[in-house]
Every structure is written in C-alpha cells, then in structure tokens.
Enzyme design. Structure first.
Site, PDB file in Angstrom:
ATOM      1  N   ASP A  10      18.788  47.866  60.080  1.00  0.00           N
ATOM      2  CA  ASP A  10      19.233  48.441  58.812  1.00  0.00           C
ATOM      3  C   ASP A  10      19.970  49.739  59.131  1.00  0.00           C
ATOM      4  OD1 ASP A  10      19.395  48.955  55.974  1.00  0.00           O
ATOM      5  OD2 ASP A  10      17.722  50.342  56.161  1.00  0.00           O
ATOM      6  N   SER A  11      20.630  50.289  58.132  1.00  0.00           N
ATOM      7  CA  SER A  11      21.267  51.591  58.309  1.00  0.00           C
ATOM      8  C   SER A  11      20.230  52.697  58.504  1.00  0.00           C
ATOM      9  CB  SER A  11      22.117  51.913  57.087  1.00  0.00           C
ATOM     10  OG  SER A  11      21.316  51.846  55.930  1.00  0.00           O
ATOM     11  N   TYR A  42      25.070  53.998  54.839  1.00  0.00           N
ATOM     12  CA  TYR A  42      26.310  53.247  55.040  1.00  0.00           C
ATOM     13  C   TYR A  42      27.009  52.985  53.692  1.00  0.00           C
ATOM     14  CZ  TYR A  42      24.931  51.521  59.784  1.00  0.00           C
ATOM     15  OH  TYR A  42      24.588  51.382  61.102  1.00  0.00           O
ATOM     16  N   GLY A  43      26.219  52.980  52.631  1.00  0.00           N
ATOM     17  CA  GLY A  43      26.664  52.417  51.351  1.00  0.00           C
ATOM     18  C   GLY A  43      27.881  53.048  50.708  1.00  0.00           C
ATOM     19  N   CYS A  73      19.609  44.752  55.510  1.00  0.00           N
ATOM     20  CA  CYS A  73      20.427  45.774  54.854  1.00  0.00           C
ATOM     21  C   CYS A  73      21.389  45.073  53.903  1.00  0.00           C
ATOM     22  CB  CYS A  73      21.216  46.553  55.911  1.00  0.00           C
ATOM     23  SG  CYS A  73      22.370  47.766  55.227  1.00  0.00           S
ATOM     24  N   THR A  75      23.901  46.375  52.332  1.00  0.00           N
ATOM     25  CA  THR A  75      25.273  46.829  52.557  1.00  0.00           C
ATOM     26  C   THR A  75      25.936  46.064  53.706  1.00  0.00           C
ATOM     27  OG1 THR A  75      24.596  48.999  51.763  1.00  0.00           O
ATOM     28  CG2 THR A  75      26.650  48.893  53.011  1.00  0.00           C
ATOM     29  N   GLU A 152      14.997  57.898  51.564  1.00  0.00           N
ATOM     30  CA  GLU A 152      14.956  58.427  52.946  1.00  0.00           C
ATOM     31  C   GLU A 152      14.197  59.764  52.978  1.00  0.00           C
ATOM     32  OE1 GLU A 152      16.578  57.388  56.095  1.00  0.00           O
ATOM     33  OE2 GLU A 152      16.834  55.422  55.194  1.00  0.00           O
ATOM     34  N   CYS A 186      19.373  46.392  47.648  1.00  0.00           N
ATOM     35  CA  CYS A 186      19.336  47.281  48.809  1.00  0.00           C
ATOM     36  C   CYS A 186      17.895  47.318  49.291  1.00  0.00           C
ATOM     37  CB  CYS A 186      19.804  48.667  48.373  1.00  0.00           C
ATOM     38  SG  CYS A 186      19.469  49.966  49.580  1.00  0.00           S
ATOM     39  N   THR A 187      17.713  47.223  50.585  1.00  0.00           N
ATOM     40  CA  THR A 187      16.343  47.106  51.114  1.00  0.00           C
ATOM     41  C   THR A 187      15.546  48.410  51.035  1.00  0.00           C
ATOM     42  OG1 THR A 187      17.291  47.424  53.316  1.00  0.00           O
ATOM     43  CG2 THR A 187      16.793  45.158  52.644  1.00  0.00           C
ATOM     44  N   HIS A 188      16.199  49.491  50.651  1.00  0.00           N
ATOM     45  CA  HIS A 188      15.434  50.727  50.406  1.00  0.00           C
ATOM     46  C   HIS A 188      14.684  50.663  49.066  1.00  0.00           C
ATOM     47  CE1 HIS A 188      17.889  52.515  53.595  1.00  0.00           C
ATOM     48  NE2 HIS A 188      17.193  53.623  53.507  1.00  0.00           N
TER      49      HIS A 188
HETATM   50  N1  DGL Z   1      19.087  49.555  53.153  1.00  0.00           N
HETATM   51  C1  DGL Z   1      20.503  49.636  53.018  1.00  0.00           C
HETATM   52  C2  DGL Z   1      20.992  48.569  52.044  1.00  0.00           C
HETATM   53  O1  DGL Z   1      20.299  47.633  51.876  1.00  0.00           O
HETATM   54  C3  DGL Z   1      20.826  51.027  52.665  1.00  0.00           C
HETATM   55  C4  DGL Z   1      22.262  51.273  52.466  1.00  0.00           C
HETATM   56  C5  DGL Z   1      22.855  52.528  52.932  1.00  0.00           C
HETATM   57  O2  DGL Z   1      22.715  52.868  54.096  1.00  0.00           O
HETATM   58  O3  DGL Z   1      23.554  53.132  52.113  1.00  0.00           O
HETATM   59  O4  DGL Z   1      22.023  48.572  51.467  1.00  0.00           O
END
Ligand code: DGL
Length: 271
Positions: A10-11, A42-43, A73, A75, A152, A186-188
């Site tokens: 993931d990011s 990353y988004g 992730c 994204t 985060e 988004c996995t967050h």
């Molecule tokens: N967990 C990432 C996702 O699912 C986070 C995205 C990010 O880094 O902006 O999109």
C-alpha cells in the site's frame, strides 16, 4: 501446497486492514508487507507518478520469491493494476473487482456510494466494475482527500471532533442520495468504520475493500491448490520506506498488536 509468501503493499498503513483479514482467513501464510510511508499519500498525485511508485513497490516485493501480490491500495488498484499485470508474470490482485462484487451482492435498492482518494474517484474504476455487474446501479462517488492523513495520524476514534466534521462534510451528499451500500474504496477507511457508520446510520452496509481483497486472494490460492497448511504459524515481515519505529507505532492501531521487532526500513528509491 506452495510455501512462498504473499506480497501485500500500500502507499502507507492502509493495506494493513487487508493484512489483518488475511491473517484471520489464512493464518498459515507467510506475508511480506510493504508500506510506502515515505511517499504517502498517493491519492492526490498524477497517474504517471502513481504508476512509477507502484512499479518500484512491486520491484521491491519481487526481491522475495512470492506466490502472489495483493495491491491493498485503492489508488494503485484503480490507476496501475493493468500496467502491473502486464509487466509481471505472477498473479496480481487489486481491490476493485472484489469490492464491486461485494457491493452488488449487498445492495437491495441498487443505490451504491463509492468513496476514495482523488485519483481513485478520477479513474471511475469502481463505478465501471459495479456497472459491469449491475447495469442499472445508481452510483454516487465522492473523493475524500483528508481522510488518509487523518488515519495516518491515528485520528480515527469516535468523538474526535475534527474527524467527525470531515466525515460529515464528505458524506452529506452520499447520505442524501439514499444509498444502502457504501464502498470504502480506500484501504485506510475501514479504520474510520465507527465514525462513518455512526454518520451513515444502520441502514447502510459498508464494504471493506481490504477484507474483500483478502477473501479474493484466499479463494484464488485455494483454487490453485497454493494454500499453506493452516495449522502452521505464518511468518510476517513488514517493510516501510520511512521510519520503522513510526510504522510499528501506527501499525499497532491497525493490527491490534506490537510488531516492532518485525519492521525494517527499505530505500524504495533504489528499486
Ligand atoms: N490506502 C490507499 C488507498 O487505498 C491510500 C491512498 C493514498 O495514499 O492516498 O487508496
């Protein structure tokens, strides 16, 4: 049986929501996790940059002999899955297809909400996958760029006035649209499950993309007779592109346990 590890990335920390489910479903599997904490989020970045980062993430993971890679992730799954699949000779699973299937199986009204990062919503990938399965679906998609930084930073709990206010602002149009299913694209976001479900109400089912991806990976490995013996204790290793200590501290929130002896830092720019 295939004893090689599963690679997950993931990011940042969000993919740990997938790892948590993977450990629950497949306790005998070895897992190598990479979180690009030095470059998260990353988004908000361009597709070109996301693809470049994702290639490096995969190149690092491929320094291990893996049986499969899960892109935990939203994204990267919505923006770079095709490229990564083309360039690699091992199965690579994203979160979009499994989450779209779960949403379609869950909805009764056909009204489905999708939330994710800017890049994810810009890609339209969740909507396309849902429409391919349910052409009459009524979809509302909303980018929620402030949610990843809040997660985060560990600002995930009920009663956090800032988080509740941000969730309310993003989700107001989704709630007004009367959806009965909401894809946490988004996995967050599963870390915000309590705050989001308090706001959306009990009539709305939330789809956890990390969990759905873990289920899809389990099904694939089962079909290909690649599962380890479940009675074996899986070994997990974690890598981050920023401080290992910071990763371990936040990971405890995601995994509910201390992993500080299993985190290493990796110089991702070398891949
Ligand atoms: N967990 C990432 C996702 O699912 C986070 C995205 C990010 O880094 O902006 O999109």
């Amino acid at each position: 049986m295939d004893t090689r590890p599963i690679g997950i990335f993931d990011s940042g920390m969000g993919g740990l929501t997938c790892v948590r489910q993977m450990i629950r479903l497949l306790p005998g599997e070895d897992i190598v996790y990479f979180g690009d904490t030095g470059r998260v989020p990353y988004g908000g970045r361009s597709a070109e940059t996301i693809v470049r980062y994702a290639r490096q993430d995969v190149a690092f993971l491929r320094s291990f002999d893996l049986k499969t890679i899960v892109i935990a992730c939203g994204t990267v799954s919505t923006t770079a899955l095709d490229v990564l699949e083309r360039e690699n000779d091992l199965p690579i699973l994203g979160v979009v297809q499994p989450a779209a299937k779960a949403a379609v199986n869950t909805t009764k009204s056909g009204k489905i909400g999708v939330i994710g990062t800017k890049a994810t919503i810009r890609s339209g990938a969740y909507e396309a996958s849902i429409r391919a399965l349910l052409p009459e679906a009524q979809l509302i998609a909303k980018a929620c760029p402030l949610l990843v930084p809040l997660v985060e930073d560990g600002r995930v709990h009920r009663g956090d006035a800032v988080t509740e206010r941000v969730v309310e602002e993003y989700l107001a149009p989704v709630k007004t649209a009367g959806v009965d299913t909401l894809v946490l694209g988004c996995t967050h976001y599963p870390l915000l499950m309590d705050v989001i479900s308090d706001y959306m109400g009990t009539g709305v089912t939330l789809i956890d993309t990390g969990e759905e991806a873990a289920r899809a990976a389990a099904a694939l490995l089962f079909e290909q007779s690649q599962l380890n013996d479940p009675s074996r204790k899986g070994r997990r290793r974690y890598y981050a592109s920023d401080s290992a200590a910071d990763f371990a501290a936040t990971a405890a929130l995601f995994l509910g346990k201390d992993i500080s002896d299993r985190v290493e830092r990796v110089a991702i720019e070398n891949y």
